[in-house]
Design a protein around this motif. Structure first.
Motif, PDB file in Angstrom:
ATOM      1  N   ARG A  26       0.835  -1.211   0.000  1.00 35.37           N
ATOM      2  CA  ARG A  26       0.000   0.000   0.000  1.00 35.37           C
ATOM      3  C   ARG A  26       0.868   1.259   0.000  1.00 35.37           C
ATOM      4  NH1 ARG A  26      -2.750  -0.985   4.244  1.00 35.37           N
ATOM      5  NH2 ARG A  26      -1.748   0.412   5.734  1.00 35.37           N
ATOM      6  N   GLU A  28       0.627   5.316   0.718  1.00 32.74           N
ATOM      7  CA  GLU A  28      -0.214   6.272   1.428  1.00 32.74           C
ATOM      8  C   GLU A  28       0.350   7.677   1.252  1.00 32.74           C
ATOM      9  OE1 GLU A  28      -0.383   5.072   5.495  1.00 32.74           O
ATOM     10  OE2 GLU A  28      -1.297   3.123   5.068  1.00 32.74           O
ATOM     11  N   TYR A  30      -0.560  11.878   2.256  1.00 34.47           N
ATOM     12  CA  TYR A  30      -1.354  12.786   3.074  1.00 34.47           C
ATOM     13  C   TYR A  30      -1.045  14.222   2.639  1.00 34.47           C
ATOM     14  CZ  TYR A  30      -1.633   8.574   5.952  1.00 34.47           C
ATOM     15  OH  TYR A  30      -1.828   7.291   6.395  1.00 34.47           O
ATOM     16  N   TYR A  39       4.196  10.800   3.444  1.00 39.77           N
ATOM     17  CA  TYR A  39       3.831   9.629   2.664  1.00 39.77           C
ATOM     18  C   TYR A  39       4.586   8.430   3.205  1.00 39.77           C
ATOM     19  CZ  TYR A  39       8.347   9.901   0.250  1.00 39.77           C
ATOM     20  OH  TYR A  39       9.680   9.923  -0.025  1.00 39.77           O
ATOM     21  N   SER A 117      -1.715   5.835  -7.490  1.00 38.42           N
ATOM     22  CA  SER A 117      -1.517   7.031  -6.658  1.00 38.42           C
ATOM     23  C   SER A 117      -1.269   8.250  -7.522  1.00 38.42           C
ATOM     24  CB  SER A 117      -0.326   6.817  -5.713  1.00 38.42           C
ATOM     25  OG  SER A 117      -0.524   5.725  -4.853  1.00 38.42           O
ATOM     26  N   GLU A 139      -6.380  12.451   1.425  1.00 40.25           N
ATOM     27  CA  GLU A 139      -5.521  11.308   1.745  1.00 40.25           C
ATOM     28  C   GLU A 139      -5.777  10.201   0.738  1.00 40.25           C
ATOM     29  OE1 GLU A 139      -6.290  10.200   5.775  1.00 40.25           O
ATOM     30  OE2 GLU A 139      -5.640  12.135   6.603  1.00 40.25           O
ATOM     31  N   PHE A 141      -4.929   6.159  -0.383  1.00 36.98           N
ATOM     32  CA  PHE A 141      -4.453   4.827   0.003  1.00 36.98           C
ATOM     33  C   PHE A 141      -4.635   3.917  -1.209  1.00 36.98           C
ATOM     34  CE2 PHE A 141      -6.192   7.081   3.584  1.00 36.98           C
ATOM     35  CZ  PHE A 141      -5.239   6.930   4.587  1.00 36.98           C
TER      36      PHE A 141
END
Length: 425
Positions: A26, A28, A30, A39, A117, A139, A141
């Motif tokens: 994953r 991530e 922000y 991140y 992403s 955000e 994910f």
């Protein structure tokens, strides 16, 4: 660790077992406004084990499920399996058979979390904002999931697919107030055009929230749903044909019969879809190993087939069922433009909109709505709507224009008649 678990299960007193091992990669991100705050990349593994135990007389089959940590020791794993067996022995479900393997190669899906992403970030950076309408934060994910499924019946499959989740907070302000709206999006990959359109609509809704007046108390109205809240309506139809709901008599819908009598509006046709673009539910097999297929479940208002897990399907004597993943509702008879020509209340923001799949009850508190009287539009807030899908299903209308919300492709607009509007005035 997976091999250790399998060996322990094979040596245990379980009559059957089921293991799912998910490897998740994953990404991530922000963001505060459009500035990256932090991140990270996360790799996790989740192993879920189900054991089945027959009663001494062979009439019942119980099951119990628990996640086992991939770092657990041999002794810890043995203890957990023994605990699961003890729990399973207390469950008295009538005996049923488990899914058997099918000789089908799993489909392959693009599951690159870095690309997904990037698509989300590019889309958010391309939103049309102003000094008074903008994005507060978001955000991302984006995950690639590799799932291996093994059972004592011989199922051994590996599938890889994407799962993504996006949270966005928007702001709208004037000289006196500021309105904050929250949106969340489940998907597989990123649908750039749909996401951009929806977020820009949300910005406009925030602007209109600054201009609302109290909702009048009008009694019966036609309620238009044009956002993701409409999924509550379509999920009602999907849930009512779940074998578990039917077996437990939470649904009285039957194969070969119409879901309602005297239908005067559009009749629903609902189909299972193995694949929908950008869905997080694209899979060859369901969670039990059954093959997912394109299949019509409701046609022109008549229930054709039920869907469901193996336990309840077998109790109803159903063959070749599977757990519903993606679904599609066929277009209605009118264009969205035609449906928008009449008198109705369109609610685009609820505090919470619900359709109870068992009772059919409809309820939602209004945060933002547009009251159309045929010649003008009043922007309203406050009050609530209520009604029953048992009645609304007979006269509802929905558009020929379509949209998709993750795993559901449905008409863009649905109109429910004779819904009770309790005003805020």
């Amino acid at each position: 660790m997976l091999n250790d678990i399998l060996n322990i299960l094979k040596d245990s007193k379980a009559d059957a077992w089921d293991v799912t091992d998910e490897l998740i990669n994953r990404f991530e991100f922000y963001f505060i406004k459009h500035s990256l705050d932090q991140y990270r990349c996360v790799d996790t593994e989740h192993i879920n084990v189900t054991v089945y135990k027959k009663s001494p007389d062979g009439k019942y089959l119980g099951s119990a499920t628990e996640e086992i940590d991939p770092t657990a020791s041999i002794e810890e794993t043995k203890d957990k399996v023994e605990t699961l067996l003890s729990r399973a022995s207390l469950v008295k479900n009538p005996l049923y058979s488990l899914r058997k393997p099918v000789d089908v190669k799993p489909s392959e899906y693009d599951a690159d979390p870095s690309k997904i992403s990037r698509d989300f970030i590019e889309t958010l950076n391309n939103i049309n904002e102003t000094e008074t309408l903008d994005i507060n934060c978001y955000e991302i994910f984006a995950s690639s999931i590799e799932k291996r499924h093994l059972t004592s019946e011989g199922i051994d499959t590996i599938e890889k697919y994407p799962v993504s989740f996006l949270e966005v907070v928007t702001n709208a302000r004037d000289d006196e107030r500021e309105i904050e709206l929250y949106r969340s999006y489940d998907s597989g990959t990123c649908d750039k055009s749909l996401l951009k359109k929806d977020i820009e609509k949300t910005l406009a809704y925030g602007r209109d929230r600054l201009l609302t007046e109290p909702t009048p108390d009008l009694g019966k109205v036609s309620l238009m749903l044009s956002t993701a809240d409409a999924l509550q309506v379509w999920n009602y139809f999907a849930d009512r044909i779940n074998a578990g709901m039917v077996y437990q008599k939470a649904s009285d819908w039957k194969q070969g019969e119409a879901y309602a009598s005297d239908i005067s509006g559009d009749k629903v046709t609902l189909s299972s879809k193995k694949f929908l673009p950008n869905s997080s539910k694209n899979s060859t097999f369901d969670d039990e190993g059954a093959l997912i297929r394109d299949e019509t479940l409701i046609f022109d208002g008549v229930v054709k087939k039920l869907w469901g897990n193996q336990k309840f399907s077998s109790y109803l004597g159903l063959d070749d069922t599977f757990i519903l993943s993606n679904y599609e509702v066929a277009p209605g008879s009118s264009s969205e433009a035609d449906l928008r020509a009449g008198k109705y209340l369109e609610v685009v923001e609820f505090s919470d909109f619900q359709v109870d799949s068992i009772t059919g009850d409809i309820f939602g508190e209004i945060r933002l709505g547009y009251l159309h009287d045929g010649s003008s539009v009043k922007i309203v807030s406050g009050g609530s709507v209520s009604g029953s899908m048992r009645d609304c299903a007979k006269s509802m209308h929905f558009s020929s224009d379509m949209t998709q919300y993750n795993n559901a492709r449905v008409p863009s607009v649905v109109v429910l008649d004779n819904v009770t509007l309790t005003g805020a005035e």
